[in-house]
Design a protein around this motif. Structure first.
Motif, mmCIF file in Angstrom:
data_model
loop_
_atom_site.group_PDB
_atom_site.id
_atom_site.type_symbol
_atom_site.label_atom_id
_atom_site.label_comp_id
_atom_site.label_asym_id
_atom_site.label_seq_id
_atom_site.Cartn_x
_atom_site.Cartn_y
_atom_site.Cartn_z
ATOM 1 N N ARG A 293 0.891 -0.998 0.684
ATOM 2 C CA ARG A 293 0.116 -0.566 -0.043
ATOM 3 C C ARG A 293 1.014 1.059 0.038
ATOM 4 N NH1 ARG A 293 -2.769 3.006 4.604
ATOM 5 N NH2 ARG A 293 -1.900 1.680 5.840
ATOM 6 N N THR A 294 0.467 2.382 -0.571
ATOM 7 C CA THR A 294 1.098 3.446 -1.206
ATOM 8 C C THR A 294 1.079 4.197 -0.091
ATOM 9 O OG1 THR A 294 1.318 3.232 -3.387
ATOM 10 C CG2 THR A 294 1.933 5.338 -2.623
ATOM 11 N N ARG A 295 1.720 4.820 0.748
ATOM 12 C CA ARG A 295 0.928 5.896 1.199
ATOM 13 C C ARG A 295 0.919 7.280 0.771
ATOM 14 N NH1 ARG A 295 4.419 3.262 5.151
ATOM 15 N NH2 ARG A 295 4.028 1.773 6.720
ATOM 16 N N PRO A 296 -0.165 7.720 1.485
ATOM 17 C CA PRO A 296 -0.773 9.450 0.433
ATOM 18 C C PRO A 296 0.249 10.546 1.073
ATOM 19 C CG PRO A 296 -2.166 9.399 1.839
ATOM 20 C CD PRO A 296 -1.561 7.770 2.018
ATOM 21 N N SER A 297 1.003 11.125 0.596
ATOM 22 C CA SER A 297 1.679 12.359 1.108
ATOM 23 C C SER A 297 0.994 12.784 1.969
ATOM 24 C CB SER A 297 2.421 13.021 -0.106
ATOM 25 O OG SER A 297 3.574 14.071 0.561
ATOM 26 N N ARG A 298 0.916 13.969 3.204
ATOM 27 C CA ARG A 298 1.081 14.365 4.022
ATOM 28 C C ARG A 298 1.665 15.928 3.683
ATOM 29 N NH1 ARG A 298 -2.599 12.977 7.441
ATOM 30 N NH2 ARG A 298 -2.574 10.688 7.637
ATOM 31 N N ARG A 299 2.484 16.216 2.965
ATOM 32 C CA ARG A 299 2.211 17.987 2.965
ATOM 33 C C ARG A 299 1.401 18.436 1.792
ATOM 34 N NH1 ARG A 299 8.446 16.838 -0.003
ATOM 35 N NH2 ARG A 299 8.026 18.836 -0.120
ATOM 36 N N ARG A 300 1.005 19.941 1.570
ATOM 37 C CA ARG A 300 0.247 20.332 1.067
ATOM 38 C C ARG A 300 1.266 21.399 0.425
ATOM 39 N NH1 ARG A 300 -3.186 20.132 6.062
ATOM 40 N NH2 ARG A 300 -1.016 20.246 7.014
ATOM 41 N N GLU A 301 0.679 21.919 -0.169
ATOM 42 C CA GLU A 301 1.458 23.346 -0.923
ATOM 43 C C GLU A 301 1.279 24.476 -0.384
ATOM 44 O OE1 GLU A 301 1.496 23.128 -4.328
ATOM 45 O OE2 GLU A 301 0.199 21.788 -4.838
ATOM 46 N N ARG A 302 2.886 25.141 -0.597
ATOM 47 C CA ARG A 302 3.370 26.094 0.097
ATOM 48 C C ARG A 302 2.731 27.095 0.115
ATOM 49 N NH1 ARG A 302 10.117 25.380 -0.930
ATOM 50 N NH2 ARG A 302 9.905 22.552 -0.244
ATOM 51 N N ARG A 303 2.502 28.071 1.069
ATOM 52 C CA ARG A 303 1.955 29.343 0.759
ATOM 53 C C ARG A 303 2.865 30.310 -0.042
ATOM 54 N NH1 ARG A 303 -1.179 30.780 5.408
ATOM 55 N NH2 ARG A 303 -1.167 32.519 4.805
ATOM 56 N N THR B 151 3.077 34.171 10.096
ATOM 57 C CA THR B 151 4.104 34.063 10.939
ATOM 58 C C THR B 151 2.615 32.573 11.707
ATOM 59 O OG1 THR B 151 5.199 36.197 11.657
ATOM 60 C CG2 THR B 151 4.384 34.601 13.646
ATOM 61 N N PHE B 152 4.169 31.622 12.200
ATOM 62 C CA PHE B 152 2.817 30.536 12.973
ATOM 63 C C PHE B 152 2.700 29.971 14.278
ATOM 64 C CE2 PHE B 152 2.558 27.484 8.774
ATOM 65 C CZ PHE B 152 1.523 28.188 8.666
ATOM 66 N N ARG B 153 1.661 30.418 15.290
ATOM 67 C CA ARG B 153 1.716 30.670 16.784
ATOM 68 C C ARG B 153 1.723 28.815 16.804
ATOM 69 N NH1 ARG B 153 -1.273 34.372 19.620
ATOM 70 N NH2 ARG B 153 -2.893 32.874 19.515
ATOM 71 N N VAL B 154 2.996 28.254 17.045
ATOM 72 C CA VAL B 154 2.543 26.959 17.375
ATOM 73 C C VAL B 154 2.907 26.885 19.009
ATOM 74 C CG1 VAL B 154 3.377 26.523 15.453
ATOM 75 C CG2 VAL B 154 5.074 26.551 16.687
ATOM 76 N N SER C 29 6.668 30.630 8.481
ATOM 77 C CA SER C 29 6.173 30.177 8.216
ATOM 78 C C SER C 29 6.860 29.491 7.245
ATOM 79 C CB SER C 29 4.717 30.602 7.186
ATOM 80 O OG SER C 29 5.135 31.389 6.008
ATOM 81 N N ASP C 30 8.233 29.938 6.216
ATOM 82 C CA ASP C 30 8.926 29.223 5.370
ATOM 83 C C ASP C 30 10.053 28.966 5.546
ATOM 84 O OD1 ASP C 30 10.066 31.594 6.034
ATOM 85 O OD2 ASP C 30 10.652 32.165 3.919
ATOM 86 N N MET C 31 9.827 28.195 7.157
ATOM 87 C CA MET C 31 11.289 27.880 8.139
ATOM 88 C C MET C 31 10.785 26.200 7.194
ATOM 89 S SD MET C 31 11.881 27.210 12.040
ATOM 90 C CE MET C 31 11.828 28.758 11.884
ATOM 91 N N HIS C 32 12.150 25.694 7.170
ATOM 92 C CA HIS C 32 12.608 24.475 6.624
ATOM 93 C C HIS C 32 12.699 22.816 8.027
ATOM 94 C CE1 HIS C 32 13.548 25.872 2.957
ATOM 95 N NE2 HIS C 32 13.006 25.042 2.748
ATOM 96 N N LEU C 33 11.846 22.048 7.834
ATOM 97 C CA LEU C 33 12.272 21.345 9.728
ATOM 98 C C LEU C 33 13.658 21.266 9.642
ATOM 99 C CD1 LEU C 33 9.893 18.572 8.226
ATOM 100 C CD2 LEU C 33 9.500 20.630 9.411
ATOM 101 N N ASP C 34 14.452 21.003 8.949
ATOM 102 C CA ASP C 34 16.547 21.489 9.484
ATOM 103 C C ASP C 34 16.558 22.458 10.680
ATOM 104 O OD1 ASP C 34 16.507 22.806 7.554
ATOM 105 O OD2 ASP C 34 18.345 21.914 7.336
ATOM 106 N N GLU C 35 15.023 23.457 10.188
ATOM 107 C CA GLU C 35 15.571 24.814 10.224
ATOM 108 C C GLU C 35 14.544 24.586 12.790
ATOM 109 O OE1 GLU C 35 15.422 28.886 8.269
ATOM 110 O OE2 GLU C 35 14.072 26.986 7.775
ATOM 111 N N LEU C 36 13.881 24.046 11.755
ATOM 112 C CA LEU C 36 12.520 23.842 13.333
ATOM 113 C C LEU C 36 13.502 22.782 14.342
ATOM 114 C CD1 LEU C 36 10.124 24.451 14.719
ATOM 115 C CD2 LEU C 36 9.387 22.267 13.201
ATOM 116 N N HIS C 37 14.621 21.185 13.514
ATOM 117 C CA HIS C 37 14.978 21.192 14.648
ATOM 118 C C HIS C 37 15.900 21.981 15.318
ATOM 119 C CE1 HIS C 37 17.922 18.373 16.268
ATOM 120 N NE2 HIS C 37 18.744 18.611 15.141
ATOM 121 N N VAL D 54 7.710 24.177 6.898
ATOM 122 C CA VAL D 54 7.065 24.231 8.208
ATOM 123 C C VAL D 54 5.496 24.288 7.247
ATOM 124 C CG1 VAL D 54 5.400 25.606 10.187
ATOM 125 C CG2 VAL D 54 8.281 24.956 10.277
ATOM 126 N N ASP D 55 5.272 24.965 6.791
ATOM 127 C CA ASP D 55 4.063 25.161 6.120
ATOM 128 C C ASP D 55 3.659 24.166 5.207
ATOM 129 O OD1 ASP D 55 5.364 25.854 3.951
ATOM 130 O OD2 ASP D 55 4.390 27.405 3.514
#
Length: 497
Positions: A44-54, A59-62, A81-89, A140-141
């Motif tokens: 079974r192929t898992r669907p991607s959970r990524r959405r279109e970039r804004r 600013t995302f408040r989390v 919102s344009d932060m990449h996950l390696d930055e968020l790490h 992140v977005d």
């Protein structure tokens, strides 16, 4: 059609099995495992959970909660919102006081145990050959779009820290806002290797004299670890918004996804968060300068132009051992001013390393070649011999010179970064600190010294000195980047293949 006697089927099946050999049994087992109800199984192929970039940056408040803690241990952050996950790490490591000493992983799903979870690859995953999407390519977005969306971040698979990043609000963004800022939180951050949530609660009580369970916690630690256990290393990191934001302000403004691949690989290799921040800050201070005037270029590449002219159209016949004859070694030392760099008579190339490096680096850069005992110009070397600007760019494209030794290659790249950033401190100390953060050690397991680091970067340092990109002091101490050396190093970083 005859109706089968189901009571006889087990006996018939047993008889069939008894008459089969090992190969037949293996084939039958494969057919049984590979089919269900007469149909072949399909992965079974898992669907991607990524959405279109804004299209716009907001600013995302989390709010990030550490699972299992009571009362909850959490932080509230505002992120670009344009932060990449390696930055968020990096941001999460700072916000919770982690030291980036263990593995981590981001995942997107409806819950932490959703079978359709989409996990994003860390640098270590990529090194192991796993397939998927690198975290450095995910923004992140793409994984948080609507209020209530969640992203999961696991850290230290032994202690099992699970962070839930929940989008609380989408806010307009002003120019110049920090990429990340902490606005609130609760409870100190856990110490590393404390044994997960239960260990955190135990050490929190044991190191806080005002805690109602302080005495019981200390007694339990003494029972488990011994009465002489030192608790200093297990004291939770105090929560202080100002201190967190001071560290967050030191984060670079770009993701590794935006860096040239050699720089991104180097940054990912650094295991210590603070050293990685320091390295990325150096890189962010290396804005490229795409211009070089002909006069400066000619002065910088003169040693290579001299060598190309010396080889000339007829080439140089090498010694039986494959080295430059003494007359050419002596000429190089005299005419290029190399006498102060090396001891000896300066008449044998193998014993005059500046000359040996000059000739060897020209070969590595494709300017010279050996053929039937002669040193000859390549087609490129012949063309660039009279084009100092073109030769300058050619050398920049190949600096630092790659080595079969990965430590030497990384040491050379760190040196070029430091020169490009105009660092005037002890360059060997900068190289050593970064190499140690990557995980390199001496043969006996001790940390690398400045001397070790300088030795590893010798080839690149010699190249930079030959180009007058480094000057001043002795050969290994008190060196300083020259203005035109900074320009060269910045060009090298942006176009290094």
């Amino acid at each position: 059609m005859h109706k089968p006697d189901h009571a006889e089927l087990p006996k018939r099946f047993e008889a069939e099995l008894a008459g089969m050999g090992p190969a037949d049994l293996q084939e039958l087992l494969g057919r049984l495992v590979g089919s269900v109800g007469g149909a072949e199984t399909v992965e079974r192929t898992r669907p991607s959970r990524r959405r279109e970039r804004r299209a716009d940056v907001v600013t995302f408040r989390v709010r990030i909660d550490l699972a299992g803690t009571k009362p909850p241990l959490w932080r509230r952050l505002e992120l670009a919102s344009d932060m990449h996950l390696d930055e968020l790490h990096d941001v999460l490591q700072i916000a919770f006081g982690w030291t980036d000493s263990h593995l981590h992983q981001f995942s997107a799903s409806n819950s932490q145990y959703d079978p359709d979870t989409e996990r994003y690859l860390t640098p270590s995953d990529i090194e192991e050959g796993e397939e998927g999407t690198p975290e450095s390519e995910v923004r992140v977005d793409e994984v948080l779009a609507e209020v209530g969306d969640e992203l999961f971040y696991a850290y230290d698979f032994g202690d099992g820290w699970q962070h839930t990043v929940r989008l609380e609000a989408v806010l307009p963004r002003e120019d110049g806002e920090p990429r990340a800022i902490c606005t609130a939180g609760r409870r100190p951050g856990p110490p590393e290797d404390c044994g997960g949530v239960s260990g955190y609660e135990l050490f929190s009580a044991a190191t806080d004299p005002t805690h109602p369970d302080h005495s019981e916690a200390r007694a339990e630690i003494a029972r488990v670890y011994g009465s002489d256990v030192e608790l200093d290393g297990f004291t939770p990191t105090p929560f202080a918004v100002d201190e967190i934001n001071t560290l967050l302000a030191g984060l670079p403004t770009q993701s590794t996804a935006l860096l040239p691949e050699p720089l991104a690989d180097l940054v990912r290799a650094v295991r210590d968060t603070q050293e990685q921040i320091r390295l990325r800050t150096l890189i962010s201070d290396t804005a490229p300068d795409a211009t070089i005037d002909a006069g400066t270029a000619a002065r910088m590449v003169r040693p290579y132009t001299w060598l190309l002219d010396r080889v000339g159209d007829d080439g140089i016949t090498l010694t039986g051992a494959g080295y430059l004859p003494p007359v050419h070694v002596e000429a190089a030392v005299a005419e290029l001013g190399l006498a102060d760099e090396w001891i000896g008579k300066h008449n044998r190339e193998v014993q005059t390393l500046p000359v040996l490096h000059l000739r060897g680096s020209a070969q590595k850069m494709g300017l010279l070649r050996k053929h039937r005992g002669k040193l000859l110009l390549t087609t490129r070397g012949r063309r660039l011999r009279t084009d100092p600007v073109g030769l300058w760019w050619h050398v920049a494209e190949r600096a630092p010179l790659a080595s079969r030794d990965r430590c030497e290659t990384q040491a050379g790249l760190i040196l070029v970064i430091a020169v490009a950033a105009g660092v005037t401190d002890d360059l060997d100390a900068v190289i050593a600190r970064t190499l140690n953060a990557i995980g390199w050690t001496r043969g006996d397991g001790r940390p690398l010294t400045g001397y070790d680091a300088g030795y590893a970067a010798w080839g690149t340092r010699t190249l930079l000195r030959r180009l007058d990109a480094l000057t001043g002091g002795s050969y290994r101490r008190e060196e300083r980047p020259t203005p035109h050396g900074i320009t060269f190093a910045r060009a090298a970083l942006r176009i290094w293949p």
